[in-house]
Scaffold this motif. Structure first.
Motif, PDB file in Angstrom:
ATOM      1  N   ASN A  70       1.065  -1.337  -0.241  1.00  0.00           N
ATOM      2  CA  ASN A  70      -0.188   0.002   0.110  1.00  0.00           C
ATOM      3  C   ASN A  70       0.801   0.558  -0.111  1.00  0.00           C
ATOM      4  N   TRP A  72       0.963   5.137   1.026  1.00  0.00           N
ATOM      5  CA  TRP A  72       0.135   5.937   1.389  1.00  0.00           C
ATOM      6  C   TRP A  72       1.337   6.843   2.351  1.00  0.00           C
ATOM      7  N   SER A  74       0.504  10.124   5.224  1.00  0.00           N
ATOM      8  CA  SER A  74       0.474  10.891   6.055  1.00  0.00           C
ATOM      9  C   SER A  74      -0.626  12.859   5.557  1.00  0.00           C
ATOM     10  N   CYS A  79      -6.110   8.557   1.972  1.00  0.00           N
ATOM     11  CA  CYS A  79      -4.795   7.366   2.416  1.00  0.00           C
ATOM     12  C   CYS A  79      -5.870   7.500   3.911  1.00  0.00           C
ATOM     13  N   ARG A  80      -6.284   8.607   4.589  1.00  0.00           N
ATOM     14  CA  ARG A  80      -6.543   8.520   5.747  1.00  0.00           C
ATOM     15  C   ARG A  80      -7.717   7.386   5.806  1.00  0.00           C
ATOM     16  N   HIS A  83      -7.734   3.791   5.965  1.00  0.00           N
ATOM     17  CA  HIS A  83      -6.670   3.358   6.941  1.00  0.00           C
ATOM     18  C   HIS A  83      -7.125   2.363   7.332  1.00  0.00           C
ATOM     19  N   GLY A  99       3.762  -1.752   3.699  1.00  0.00           N
ATOM     20  CA  GLY A  99       3.369   0.191   3.258  1.00  0.00           C
ATOM     21  C   GLY A  99       4.394   0.607   2.822  1.00  0.00           C
ATOM     22  N   LEU A 113       0.663   6.892  12.387  1.00  0.00           N
ATOM     23  CA  LEU A 113       0.754   5.711  12.711  1.00  0.00           C
ATOM     24  C   LEU A 113       0.254   5.775  13.788  1.00  0.00           C
ATOM     25  N   ASN A 118      -1.309   0.895  13.320  1.00  0.00           N
ATOM     26  CA  ASN A 118      -0.107   0.451  11.999  1.00  0.00           C
ATOM     27  C   ASN A 118      -0.979  -0.964  11.971  1.00  0.00           C
TER      28      ASN A 118
END
Lengths: 172, 625, 121
Positions: A70, A72, A74, A79-80, A83, A99, A113, A118
């Protein structure tokens, strides 16, 4: 004699052009990657997020295991959203989540994370975005299913509930 | 609220008057004189479109967000100037502007053509009304600019900041005059074909319209390029983007037509070719409208797209094509006495060669633009056709084209001989030496560059000579050709001598190579009405001791939330110094590009010269004998 | 004469791309020939999107690794398909694209010569 047929040929040509344009109207004009092609995973080396140890992609992926990679970051809003789904998927023992942290600052990524959990068993760092290009990605998030050192499925954009069901069925 | 209602109903009334004009024209066709009612209704039609257009402008000025178009494209914090220019910065408003120019032009045409035969005027009007009605229905059915929104939003979505620019504010109106002018040529040529009056007189009459659309189209393209130069890219001014190509295609056809009309003014030859070119020009303009507004192409400039609109224009476009094919084959008579026999060394031949190359360039641009669409339909494969394709196919052909352009105007009509042409060859030798010298300083060893540059210099020298030795006999043509040679020359030199530095710098850092030193002094933040601006302050020291201060800017617009970078350009007669900066995700440094672009301003000046040549021709009373 | 011209054109045509330049220039040249996939019709060189910026780095890295221009194009074509290349290669899909304009040019020339210049009354 030739001039008698000429108008008809011309009209025929224009009708064909018309049909082309007509069909063309329903095509997408943006980049639509081919998502169902099985490709070998790319060769690259990247640092691990926690330990900063450099690993090689060929050694990193075990051909017998099923992976989900994945991409991603922050700062990436979708992505959020996806998650929580990844957290859910990480409970599954038959799949290993990897990741690829895309163009991120380490402390921002850590905070992300810590806040949301995570799901990844390992995280690779892609500071410049070059590793994502090795994977043939063009944005975040993107998700790849990897088995026997091949990319068997590719998802562009955030995962959703429906895709999660699909992935789970593929695991079996 | 009120202005939207007025605007919408004037549109409907406009459509009604068009239908009335259409009806009266058919009735009036057999009469001796033009019915005055027709003229008044044409005025009325124009009047209604003006009212409709003004009420849209008013809605934009008042930020009336009950209007969907205003809501989608405006914002209260926008400066007044861009509120107004925002009127035509979107699909619906730009179509209304298009319609405004259409109705204005047919009105002017009727006023200015009273020395022409009545039947010809009526027929031209008829064809023009077909186009006008087509666009009225298109606007009202698929792109009504006066749609209501309820509940009324408090704030609009804003205009894309890259469109908030003075060059781009005037670019569409000028370009549309060019496009729409070609519709008059189209209608007129169909009328003239039906009546079989294509003659020298008709040629001088239509030449004015050809010149008008040609001048405006050239200027429109110029403004688009200038905008692209400082707003869009990194110092480029032509990207071979589909939408740019779409404006270039009618220009090429129109340029070819202009040259043909000049021959037709002299003697009755090439009549069929003139008809075909006129039809092609307008078809290409319409085709451009289709390609841009249907969203079939992937481009920097495309409008929000909607397949329904695309389908409507497509059908409309092809109906017009079939109509003109029908008229051409049914009515057009080749003049039997037509003397289509040219001596190989004559002005006629050189104009034919001009047309030959123009058509080739046109076919390259056309095929390059639409081929990806066709390929995707056939094989669902996506390919991109970009600058390298056009360069490879066009640049090699420039060499013979430029030579022909230099020699052509020096030939006589009907028949020239080889005498007195020795100095033409001398000039050629001279230009080879000059270009050899220029390129030597650059250690460029490519044959193609030398060949290209010498042909450009050749045209340049010959046109300068012609400017001074011909006693203003053919001044307009001389100026335009001189402008063109200057254009090619500056583009070539600009390409050969451009240099650039791309670096990442933090505030306070500096960069130095053997030629230039760039110092990033500081950044200043300012809050403007609808954006926050971050201005970088740079000092550029050149090796020859010259110091420039450049202040590229980043603008963070709030509505919509978009970051744009504004280049800072220091222009001088010899070169432009171009600097732009960009923020990089998650990094403290900025990405800086610094370019030195020689002869940039001459590219713009030369296009203005070309247009000026056209303007002189437009105002010339009697043509050269 | 005409044959010579045609041959000349082709010679020029195929030699045109052989620009020798240092890596920085080569990088700019390559990125100008790449389409930024997430942009609307901009080249990677002209764009400053995340994707384009990364791609610039990739091109630079590949050049430092000793990749040739052709190899970089092939590498990216393999990743993203032909859509990323602005310079369509000559293959079965693009014969028409490349050759039709030239064919039209020749036909146009033939028509002009045949019907206007060499006809005797």
């Amino acid at each position: 004699m030739r001039s008698k047929f000429f108008p008809f040929i011309l009209i025929l040509i224009f009708i064909i052009i018309f049909l082309f344009f007509y069909k063309g109207l329903s095509n997408y004009n943006i980049y639509t990657p081919n998502i169902n092609v099985e490709k070998d995973i790319p060769l690259f080396s990247a640092n691990l997020f926690e330990s900063n140890v450099e690993v090689n992609s060929k050694e990193f992926f075990d051909p017998k295991k099923l992976y989900l990679l994945n991409i991603w970051s922050s700062w990436c809003v979708p992505c959020r959203d996806e998650h929580a789904l990844l957290m859910d998927l990480s409970k599954n023992k038959n799949i290993t989540l990897i990741g690829l942290n895309y163009k991120d600052r380490p402390d921002n990524a850590k905070n992300f994370l810590n806040e949301l959990g995570n799901p990844y068993s390992q995280i690779l760092v892609d500071e410049t975005g070059t590793k994502a290009i090795e994977w043939g990605a063009f944005g975040v998030p993107e998700t790849f299913l990897i088995y026997k050192n091949k990319v068997i499925k590719k998802y562009i954009g955030p995962l959703n509930q429906q895709l999660l069901v699909e992935i789970k069925s593929l695991i079996k | 609220m009120l202005s939207s209602t007025i605007g919408y109903y004037s549109l409907i009334l406009g459509l009604c008057s068009s239908i009335i004009i259409f009806y009266f024209s058919i009735i009036n066709y057999q009469d001796k004189i033009l019915d005055t009612k027709i003229l008044s209704f044409t005025f009325l039609q124009l009047f209604f479109v003006i009212i409709s257009f003004l009420s849209l402008v008013l809605s934009f000025i008042n930020s009336d967000f009950s209007n969907e178009t205003v809501f989608n494209n405006s914002h209260t914090t926008k400066p007044l100037f861009y509120k107004i220019s925002g009127t035509w910065g979107n699909h619906e408003g730009s179509l209304l502007l298009w319609q405004l120019v259409l109705t204005l032009f047919i009105f002017i045409f009727l006023l200015k053509s009273d020395n022409q035969s009545k039947q010809y005027r009526i027929l031209t009007l008829l064809f023009q009304e077909i186009i006008i009605i087509g666009f009225f229905i298109f606007i009202i059915k698929t792109s009504n600019p006066f749609n209501y929104i309820y509940p009324i939003p408090k704030q609009g979505l804003g205009l894309n900041p890259i469109l908030q620019d003075p060059a781009l504010a005037i670019h569409p109106p000028i370009l549309y005059v060019g496009y729409v002018g070609s519709s008059i040529i189209f209608s007129s040529v169909l009328a003239a074909t039906i009546l079989n009056i294509i003659s020298r007189e008709w040629a001088s009459h239509i030449k004015k319209w050809v010149l008008v659309s040609w001048i405006f189209l050239s200027l429109g393209i110029l403004f688009g390029s200038i905008w692209a130069y400082y707003e869009l890219g990194w110092g480029g001014f032509w990207f071979w983007d589909p939408v740019e190509n779409v404006s270039l295609m009618p220009w090429l056809a129109l340029t070819a037509l202009l040259h043909c009309i000049i021959v037709l003014e002299k003697k009755i030859v090439l009549t069929s070719w003139v008809v075909i070119l006129s039809i092609t020009t307008f078809t290409l303009s319409m085709c451009g409208t289709f390609l841009v507004r249907s969203g079939i192409l992937n481009s920097v400039h495309s409008f929000a797209n909607d397949p329904e609109r695309g389908l409507y224009i497509l059908i409309f476009l092809f109906s017009l094509i079939f109509l003109s094919i029908f008229i051409y084959f049914f009515f057009h008579k080749q003049n039997i006495k037509n003397n289509n026999n040219f001596f190989w060394l004559s002005k006629e031949t050189s104009i034919l060669i001009n047309n030959w190359f123009m058509m080739y360039f046109l076919s390259v641009v056309l095929i390059g633009t639409i081929y990806p669409i066709f390929l995707e339909v056939i094989s669902s494969q996506k390919i991109s056709v970009g600058p390298p394709f056009y360069h490879k196919l066009i640049i090699p052909f420039l060499f013979p084209f430029l030579l022909a352009m230099a020699i052509g105007p020096n030939l006589k009509w009907v028949k020239s001989n080889m005498e007195n042409k020795v100095n033409l060859i001398l000039f050629f030798v001279l230009s080879i030496f000059v270009s050899g010298f220029v390129l030597k300083n650059l250690d460029q060893k490519f044959l193609i560059n030398t060949v290209l540059l010498s042909s450009a210099f050749y045209l340049f020298f010959i046109t300068i000579r012609d400017l001074f030795t011909k006693n203003f006999k053919n001044f307009s043509q001389n100026v335009a050709h001189f402008g063109f040679s200057l254009l090619i020359l500056s583009i070539l030199l600009n390409n050969f001598f451009s240099s650039e530095i791309i670096i990442n710098l933090k505030v306070g850092e500096s960069f130095e190579n053997n030629k230039t030193k760039i110092i990033f002094n500081d950044i200043v933040q300012n809050k403007q009405k609808n954006y926050v601006s971050i201005i970088g302050n740079f000092t550029v020291e050149n090796f020859d001791g010259k110091i420039d201060n450049l202040k590229p800017e980043l603008r963070i617009y709030n509505q919509p939330n978009i970051i744009t970078s504004e280049a800072d350009i220091k222009t001088s007669f010899l070169s432009d110094k171009f600097m732009v900066m960009n923020s990089v995700q998650n990094q403290e440094y900025f990405n800086i590009r610094y370019q030195v672009k020689p002869f940039m301003i001459w590219i713009w000046i030369s296009v203005v010269l070309i247009c000026f040549g056209g303007l002189i021709s437009f105002f010339k009373k009697k043509n050269e004998k | 004469m005409n044959y010579l011209k045609v041959i000349f054109f082709f010679l020029v045509l195929f030699n045109f791309n052989e620009l020798k330049a240092d890596n920085e220039n080569l990088k700019n040249q390559i990125t100008k020939n790449l389409r930024c996939l997430i942009c609307q019709g901009q080249s990677v060189y002209d764009s400053d999107s995340e994707f384009a910026n990364s791609l610039k780095v990739v091109v630079e890295e590949k050049l430092n690794d000793g990749f040739s221009e052709e190899q970089i194009y092939l590498f990216l074509k393999d990743k993203y398909g032909e859509w990323i290349l602005y310079d369509p290669e000559l293959n079965i899909n693009t014969y028409i694209l490349w050759l039709l304009p030239i064919l039209l040019f020749l036909i146009g020339g033939a028509i002009i010569f045949k019907s206007f210049i060499f006809t005797k009354k």
